[in-house]
Design a protein around this motif. Structure first.
Motif, PDB file in Angstrom:
ATOM      1  N   MET A 237       9.769  -2.868 -12.038  1.00  0.00           N
ATOM      2  CA  MET A 237      10.501  -3.911 -11.325  1.00  0.00           C
ATOM      3  C   MET A 237       9.727  -5.229 -11.309  1.00  0.00           C
ATOM      4  O   MET A 237      10.311  -6.309 -11.466  1.00  0.00           O
ATOM      5  N   LEU A 238       8.413  -5.157 -11.112  1.00  0.00           N
ATOM      6  CA  LEU A 238       7.591  -6.364 -11.079  1.00  0.00           C
ATOM      7  C   LEU A 238       7.619  -7.086 -12.412  1.00  0.00           C
ATOM      8  O   LEU A 238       7.597  -8.322 -12.472  1.00  0.00           O
ATOM      9  N   GLU A 239       7.662  -6.320 -13.497  1.00  0.00           N
ATOM     10  CA  GLU A 239       7.644  -6.912 -14.833  1.00  0.00           C
ATOM     11  C   GLU A 239       9.005  -7.490 -15.223  1.00  0.00           C
ATOM     12  O   GLU A 239       9.085  -8.446 -15.989  1.00  0.00           O
ATOM     13  N   SER A 240      10.070  -6.916 -14.681  1.00  0.00           N
ATOM     14  CA  SER A 240      11.418  -7.351 -15.075  1.00  0.00           C
ATOM     15  C   SER A 240      12.036  -8.367 -14.128  1.00  0.00           C
ATOM     16  O   SER A 240      12.993  -9.049 -14.475  1.00  0.00           O
TER      17      SER A 240
ATOM     18  N   PHE B  84      10.798  -9.915  -7.392  1.00  0.00           N
ATOM     19  CA  PHE B  84      10.756  -8.601  -6.738  1.00  0.00           C
ATOM     20  C   PHE B  84       9.600  -8.477  -5.752  1.00  0.00           C
ATOM     21  O   PHE B  84       9.758  -7.923  -4.659  1.00  0.00           O
ATOM     22  N   ALA B  85       8.422  -8.973  -6.103  1.00  0.00           N
ATOM     23  CA  ALA B  85       7.259  -8.846  -5.215  1.00  0.00           C
ATOM     24  C   ALA B  85       7.533  -9.512  -3.876  1.00  0.00           C
ATOM     25  O   ALA B  85       7.224  -8.942  -2.815  1.00  0.00           O
ATOM     26  N   ALA B  86       8.124 -10.701  -3.907  1.00  0.00           N
ATOM     27  CA  ALA B  86       8.425 -11.413  -2.662  1.00  0.00           C
ATOM     28  C   ALA B  86       9.479 -10.658  -1.860  1.00  0.00           C
ATOM     29  O   ALA B  86       9.363 -10.505  -0.641  1.00  0.00           O
ATOM     30  N   GLU B  87      10.524 -10.158  -2.542  1.00  0.00           N
ATOM     31  CA  GLU B  87      11.591  -9.427  -1.857  1.00  0.00           C
ATOM     32  C   GLU B  87      11.053  -8.152  -1.214  1.00  0.00           C
ATOM     33  O   GLU B  87      11.370  -7.839  -0.060  1.00  0.00           O
ATOM     34  N   LEU B  88      10.228  -7.434  -1.956  1.00  0.00           N
ATOM     35  CA  LEU B  88       9.658  -6.188  -1.440  1.00  0.00           C
ATOM     36  C   LEU B  88       8.787  -6.457  -0.224  1.00  0.00           C
ATOM     37  O   LEU B  88       8.891  -5.760   0.801  1.00  0.00           O
ATOM     38  N   THR B  89       7.935  -7.458  -0.313  1.00  0.00           N
ATOM     39  CA  THR B  89       7.029  -7.768   0.784  1.00  0.00           C
ATOM     40  C   THR B  89       7.792  -8.173   2.036  1.00  0.00           C
ATOM     41  O   THR B  89       7.485  -7.720   3.140  1.00  0.00           O
ATOM     42  N   VAL B  90       8.820  -9.005   1.875  1.00  0.00           N
ATOM     43  CA  VAL B  90       9.590  -9.471   3.030  1.00  0.00           C
ATOM     44  C   VAL B  90      10.354  -8.318   3.669  1.00  0.00           C
ATOM     45  O   VAL B  90      10.334  -8.138   4.902  1.00  0.00           O
ATOM     46  N   LYS B  91      11.022  -7.503   2.869  1.00  0.00           N
ATOM     47  CA  LYS B  91      11.845  -6.420   3.412  1.00  0.00           C
ATOM     48  C   LYS B  91      11.001  -5.312   4.035  1.00  0.00           C
ATOM     49  O   LYS B  91      11.452  -4.637   4.958  1.00  0.00           O
ATOM     50  N   MET B  92       9.797  -5.121   3.524  1.00  0.00           N
ATOM     51  CA  MET B  92       8.929  -4.074   4.073  1.00  0.00           C
ATOM     52  C   MET B  92       8.179  -4.543   5.310  1.00  0.00           C
ATOM     53  O   MET B  92       7.625  -3.726   6.051  1.00  0.00           O
TER      54      MET B  92
ATOM     55  N   ASP C 282       0.257  -7.534  -7.174  1.00  0.00           N
ATOM     56  CA  ASP C 282      -0.017  -7.994  -8.535  1.00  0.00           C
ATOM     57  C   ASP C 282      -1.174  -7.201  -9.147  1.00  0.00           C
ATOM     58  O   ASP C 282      -1.124  -6.814 -10.322  1.00  0.00           O
ATOM     59  N   LYS C 283      -2.200  -6.934  -8.342  1.00  0.00           N
ATOM     60  CA  LYS C 283      -3.326  -6.147  -8.842  1.00  0.00           C
ATOM     61  C   LYS C 283      -2.902  -4.711  -9.131  1.00  0.00           C
ATOM     62  O   LYS C 283      -3.288  -4.120 -10.144  1.00  0.00           O
ATOM     63  N   PHE C 284      -2.115  -4.145  -8.223  1.00  0.00           N
ATOM     64  CA  PHE C 284      -1.646  -2.778  -8.434  1.00  0.00           C
ATOM     65  C   PHE C 284      -0.824  -2.673  -9.716  1.00  0.00           C
ATOM     66  O   PHE C 284      -0.814  -1.653 -10.374  1.00  0.00           O
ATOM     67  N   SER C 285      -0.120  -3.738 -10.037  1.00  0.00           N
ATOM     68  CA  SER C 285       0.698  -3.758 -11.246  1.00  0.00           C
ATOM     69  C   SER C 285      -0.159  -3.915 -12.505  1.00  0.00           C
ATOM     70  O   SER C 285       0.094  -3.276 -13.529  1.00  0.00           O
ATOM     71  N   ALA C 286      -1.178  -4.770 -12.423  1.00  0.00           N
ATOM     72  CA  ALA C 286      -1.974  -5.106 -13.609  1.00  0.00           C
ATOM     73  C   ALA C 286      -3.112  -4.121 -13.882  1.00  0.00           C
ATOM     74  O   ALA C 286      -3.478  -3.897 -15.041  1.00  0.00           O
ATOM     75  N   TYR C 287      -3.682  -3.533 -12.833  1.00  0.00           N
ATOM     76  CA  TYR C 287      -4.840  -2.665 -13.005  1.00  0.00           C
ATOM     77  C   TYR C 287      -4.436  -1.274 -13.485  1.00  0.00           C
ATOM     78  O   TYR C 287      -3.320  -0.810 -13.241  1.00  0.00           O
ATOM     79  N   ASP C 288      -5.382  -0.607 -14.158  1.00  0.00           N
ATOM     80  CA  ASP C 288      -5.182   0.778 -14.568  1.00  0.00           C
ATOM     81  C   ASP C 288      -5.449   1.700 -13.384  1.00  0.00           C
ATOM     82  O   ASP C 288      -6.446   1.529 -12.677  1.00  0.00           O
ATOM     83  N   PHE C 289      -4.577   2.673 -13.191  1.00  0.00           N
ATOM     84  CA  PHE C 289      -4.743   3.630 -12.109  1.00  0.00           C
ATOM     85  C   PHE C 289      -5.463   4.877 -12.600  1.00  0.00           C
ATOM     86  O   PHE C 289      -5.071   5.469 -13.614  1.00  0.00           O
TER      87      PHE C 289
END
Length: 331
Positions: free
Chosen positions: A252-255, A259-267, A285-292
């Motif tokens: 979702m973050l990539e497409s 989405f990041a702003a919407e998710l943060t506000v709604k949560m 953004d870090k969670f999206s970009a970093y390797d888990f």
């Protein structure tokens, strides 16, 4: 005899100085009193070893790391279980610590069993510490006002459990937030690991299901009525769900740039955190970009206590997890 203008001026000057001194002394006493009453609410400073040796290998503490803990609460709304005192009835049923290595661009999650027997602070009247107790780590959230002080008390208990490792930031999320998050990403697809048909006929063991919000909460939270009702079994489902949820979040973050702003506000209405909306977006953004890395958990033994299940982690397993998450091989 009337005082001269110069004498009046000196009088007002000395009076102002005296008042300033009284103010500063009073303010200092207030600060000291507030600190004495409140410093225990924050993580205690502990000495962490810069170098350790484990299994014959020497390790050194990573330098550029950042830690963030997520607490899943057993209430639907933030306002439930609030307290004006320093005791409440909320529990941290889900505890996961994320260790971000900002140099290697990796995230190492550590999943803490809510039944883990751990030392925690007890807060009495006015929030003053009245000692400590060893209980299920989920209950550390009971000691506090059900909000930030409770978060910090749980954070402190987890830090003690993990050999004093520093935990920088926190967020607690109520059950209602699970449903909202799940539906914002369009549902999360899993292969059902347990038979939930007595609760939801659609959740049949072995079936692949895209979970709705309510189903997601059932899947990650339910224990009673299942063949294996232990928290260890539930943690396996939570790991599976979180792995799939992260994949959908990244998608979702990539497409969708918004989405990041919407998710943060709604949560936000389901969250208690020391991070601002902007800071939460940066973390996403870090969670999206970093390797888990693979989710780590502690090995140990579950026993039936006087009232509830109790999990006793192995000391060697605690050391191993801490080394994997916080240290690197020394050069």
């Amino acid at each position: 005899m009337r005082a001269s203008r110069a004498e009046k001026s000196r009088y007002y000057k000395y009076a102002a100085i005296a008042l300033l001194i009284v103010f500063l002394v009073s303010f200092s006493l207030i600060v000291i009193d507030v600190w004495e009453k409140n410093h225990h609410r924050f993580p205690e400073k502990t000495t962490v070893e810069q170098f350790v040796e484990y299994d014959g290998v020497k390790y050194e503490l990573k330098e550029n790391i950042e830690t963030f803990i997520i607490l899943g609460l057993d209430k639907t709304n933030v306002s439930e279980g609030e307290s004006d005192s320093y005791n409440n009835d909320k529990q941290a049923d889900f505890i996961m610590l994320f260790v971000l290595d900002n140099d290697a661009k990796t995230v190492t999650p550590i999943h803490i069993n809510r039944d883990t027997m751990a030392e925690m602070n007890i807060l009495g009247l006015n929030g003053n510490p009245v000692g400590s107790v060893k209980k299920q780590i989920a209950l550390s959230y009971n000691y506090g006002n059900g909000k930030k002080i409770s978060c910090r008390n749980t954070l402190n208990a987890v830090s003690k459990l993990l050999l004093g490792m520093k935990i920088d930031h926190y967020a607690s999320v109520t059950m209602g937030g699970v449903e909202v998050y799940n539906d914002l990403v369009g549902g999360v697809t899993v292969e059902v690991l347990d038979d939930f048909t007595g609760i939801d006929p659609a959740l049949k063991k072995g079936e692949t299901v895209t979970l709705s919000g309510r189903q997601a909460l059932t899947y990650v939270r339910t224990r009673e009525g299942l063949e294996d009702s232990t928290n260890v079994a539930r943690m396996v489902r939570q790991k599976q769900y979180l792995t799939a949820l992260r994949a959908k979040t990244v998608e979702m973050l990539e497409s969708d740039a918004e989405f990041a702003a919407e998710l943060t506000v709604k949560m936000s209405e389901y969250l208690i955190s020391d991070r601002s909306v902007t800071q939460m977006q940066e973390l996403l953004d870090k969670f999206s970009a970093y390797d888990f890395a693979e989710i780590l958990d502690l090995d140990g033994e579950s026993k039936r206590g006087d009232e509830f299940m109790e999990f006793y982690p192995d000391a060697d397993s605690i050391t191993e997890v801490v080394v994997k998450a916080f240290y690197r091989v020394s050069e």
